[in-house]
Design a protein around this motif. Sequence first.
Motif, PDB file in Angstrom:
ATOM      1  N   LEU A 118       0.013   0.317  -5.178  1.00 39.59           N
ATOM      2  CA  LEU A 118      -0.858  -0.803  -4.844  1.00 39.59           C
ATOM      3  C   LEU A 118      -2.193  -0.661  -5.581  1.00 39.59           C
ATOM      4  CD1 LEU A 118      -0.244  -0.880  -0.978  1.00 39.59           C
ATOM      5  CD2 LEU A 118       0.956  -2.161  -2.749  1.00 39.59           C
ATOM      6  N   HIS A 119      -2.725  -1.790  -6.008  1.00 40.72           N
ATOM      7  CA  HIS A 119      -4.015  -1.776  -6.691  1.00 40.72           C
ATOM      8  C   HIS A 119      -5.159  -1.485  -5.724  1.00 40.72           C
ATOM      9  CE1 HIS A 119      -2.104  -3.140 -10.323  1.00 40.72           C
ATOM     10  NE2 HIS A 119      -1.639  -4.228  -9.725  1.00 40.72           N
ATOM     11  N   SER A 120      -4.969  -1.805  -4.465  1.00 42.92           N
ATOM     12  CA  SER A 120      -5.991  -1.562  -3.454  1.00 42.92           C
ATOM     13  C   SER A 120      -5.314  -1.423  -2.101  1.00 42.92           C
ATOM     14  CB  SER A 120      -7.012  -2.711  -3.420  1.00 42.92           C
ATOM     15  OG  SER A 120      -6.366  -3.937  -3.122  1.00 42.92           O
ATOM     16  N   GLU A 121      -6.051  -0.948  -1.119  1.00 36.92           N
ATOM     17  CA  GLU A 121      -5.495  -0.804   0.223  1.00 36.92           C
ATOM     18  C   GLU A 121      -5.170  -2.184   0.792  1.00 36.92           C
ATOM     19  OE1 GLU A 121      -6.665   2.271   3.446  1.00 36.92           O
ATOM     20  OE2 GLU A 121      -7.996   0.560   3.763  1.00 36.92           O
ATOM     21  N   PRO A 122      -4.010  -2.339   1.434  1.00 37.11           N
ATOM     22  CA  PRO A 122      -3.680  -3.652   2.001  1.00 37.11           C
ATOM     23  C   PRO A 122      -4.652  -4.043   3.097  1.00 37.11           C
ATOM     24  CG  PRO A 122      -2.100  -1.981   2.737  1.00 37.11           C
ATOM     25  CD  PRO A 122      -2.938  -1.340   1.674  1.00 37.11           C
ATOM     26  N   ASN A 123      -4.809  -5.339   3.299  1.00 36.45           N
ATOM     27  CA  ASN A 123      -5.708  -5.830   4.347  1.00 36.45           C
ATOM     28  C   ASN A 123      -5.155  -5.567   5.738  1.00 36.45           C
ATOM     29  OD1 ASN A 123      -7.641  -6.885   2.537  1.00 36.45           O
ATOM     30  ND2 ASN A 123      -6.377  -8.697   2.222  1.00 36.45           N
ATOM     31  N   HIS A 124      -3.843  -5.709   5.865  1.00 35.76           N
ATOM     32  CA  HIS A 124      -3.149  -5.502   7.145  1.00 35.76           C
ATOM     33  C   HIS A 124      -1.660  -5.443   6.855  1.00 35.76           C
ATOM     34  CE1 HIS A 124      -2.601  -9.803   6.675  1.00 35.76           C
ATOM     35  NE2 HIS A 124      -3.907  -9.998   6.792  1.00 35.76           N
TER      36      HIS A 124
END
Length: 412
Positions: free
Chosen positions: A201-207
Motif C-alpha cells: 500500500l502507498h499509505s495506511e488505509p483510512n479504515h
Amino acid sequence: MERPSKKSLDSIISKLGNLHALSSHCCIHKVPKKLRSINSEAYRPSVVSVGPLYYKDESLRAMEEYKLRYLKSFLIRAKNHSLEDYVNVVEGKEELVRECYAEEFILDSDAFVEMVLVDVAFIIELFLRFRCPQLTEENDRIFQGPKFIYEVIDDMKLEENQLPFFITRELYDFAFAPNGHDYPYFLDITCEFFEVAPRALHSEPNHFVDLLRACYLPSSPRPEPVGHYEPPFCFSVTYLHKAGVKIVPAGESSLLDITFHEGVLRIPKIELDDSTESVWRNLEVYEQCHYYEDSYIIDYLVLLDRLINDPKDVEILIENGILTNRLGNKENASNLFTNLVRQIPILDPNFYYSDLCQQLNDYCSSTWHKNKAMLRQKYFNHPWAVLSVISAIVLLILTVIQAITSVISVIH
C-alpha cells in the motif's frame, strides 16, 4: 433601507463563529439517502456496532456485554500497560478521530473515549482469536457457531460502521510492540481476518472498507482521459460468445484485472452469496464520497452490468468457470448487477475499462471473426458434429478422386 435588527446580526455572527473548519482527515461517511432507499439493510450492522454512528443502537445492545468481556481479556493479554495508559492513548487522539467522520454526532469526550477504547480492544481481541483459535475462551458466543463470526465480519465491512484504522493500529502497537514474530503486524492480521491478500500500500488505509478497496484495485493504473471522447458501449457476454470471443477465468490476479487479448476475454473469478451485495454497495458509497474521480470499484460494477444482462449471460459465465452463484437462481444473479449501479453517476471520460470495451467492440465488428465463430458454434460445438464434418470432407474427397479416376479411365 432599514438596518437589520441587532438580534438578527448577532444570530448570524454566532452561527458563523460556530462553524468548524472542514477536516482533511474526513473518510467515514453517511450513506446518501438515494442509495439507502434502494436497499437500506445493506448499509446497517446486524449484530455489532463499531464507532459512533450506531453507538447505543437498541437493536445492537446484546453485543455490548461481549465487547466489555473482550476488553477485559485484552487488558489481561496486554498487561504491560494499565487501563489508564490505554485511556490516555485514546484521549490524545480524540480530536483526530472525531475529524475522520463526515457527520457530526453528539457525544461528550468521556463517552467518546470509552466507546473508542471498548471498540478498539474488541477489534484487536477478535482479530487475535480469529488468527489463533487457541486464544478463544470457553463459551465465546462469537466463535461458538460458524455463522455468527461471519455476521460480525460482514458488519465490519460497512462504511457507516467504522473506526479510523490508525487508532486501532496505534493501540495494538502500543500494547504488543509487534515485530512480525511474537506478534504479527496489525495490517497482516487485518488482512487475514478479511481473507484478502496483503498488498504493497502507498499509505495506511483510512479504515477497513478502504483496505478492502485497496486490495481489489487493478494492477494497471487508470489511463489518462483523451480530449475527444465517446462513451463506449460493451456487448453482453452472450453476444461476445456468439461473436467468437473466448471467455475464460483469469489466473491469480486482482478482482478488477479484466483483460482482452487475441480474442480471449479473461475475467477473475466472481463469487456471489448473501453478503456480496452489501460489500459492493458499501465500497460504492465509499468511492462516491471519497474517490469520486478515481472510482475503480464503480467502473468494475458498471462493466459487469453491461456484460451481464440476463440469466443466459450468467449461465455462460458459470459454464466457463468464472462465476459461482449462491443466490438461488440465475435471475437473482443478473438482477444483482443491474441493481448495484442504480443511482450511481458514471464519469464516462474517466471510465477505467474504456479501452477494453473498444477492443471488444472492434473485435465483434469484424466479419471474419463473426463467420469463424458461426462455423465453430454450428459445426464444431460437439465431438460428434466434428466427426460428421470430417466424415463429410473425407467422403467429398473420395468422391472427387473417384470422379477423376473415372474420367482418366474414359480418356484411356
